[in-house]
Scaffold this active site. Structure first.
Site: not given
Ligand code: ZN
Length: 133
Positions: A10, A39, A115, A121, A123
């Site tokens: 991420h 995380y 991710h 996304k 990310c």
């Molecule tokens: Zn992420």
């Protein structure tokens, strides 16, 4: 110990060059009602590898994957206009590569993902396949 099948990468989605610490992410995630930082590792701008949530505990970083994964997040991910960008510094890139190498040694069967492979996304704003060395 829970089974570890995936490593998921991420970004913090913060502007390039902006300093972010574990305590910041911890605060943001608590504000979402989570049990602190979601995380397991946070990679600082100078390649610092900070421990977030304990590996033994499932993370909160990728819906449907938390139970069996390790979440690694680097600080950055947006350009000055807040657009997604790979803002990793050379030190972050090196630290990320080293950490993944160590984790793959410890958990030989893990696969590494971004991710964005599991969510709509940007990310982590780069192709994690380049980390597969
Ligand atoms: Zn992420």
């Amino acid at each position: 110990m829970r089974p570890i099948k995936e490593i998921i990468i991420h970004c913090t989605a913060t502007v390039e060059g902006k300093m972010v610490r574990v305590s910041d992410v911890d605060r943001w995630h608590k504000a979402k009602g989570w049990n602190g930082i979601g995380y397991h590792y946070l990679i600082g701008l100078c390649g610092e590898v900070w421990q977030g949530r304990k590996i033994e505990i499932a993370g909160a970083h990728c819906t449907g994957h938390n139970q069996h994964s390790i979440g690694i997040c680097y600080v950055g991910g947006l350009d000055k206009a807040l657009r997604p960008k790979d803002t990793r510094t050379p030190l972050q890139t090196a630290a990320l590569q080293q950490l993944i190498k160590e984790l793959k040694f410890k958990y030989p069967n893990v696969s590494v993902h971004g991710h964005r492979e599991f969510a709509n996304k940007a990310c982590p704003c780069f192709d994690v396949k380049e980390l597969e060395v």
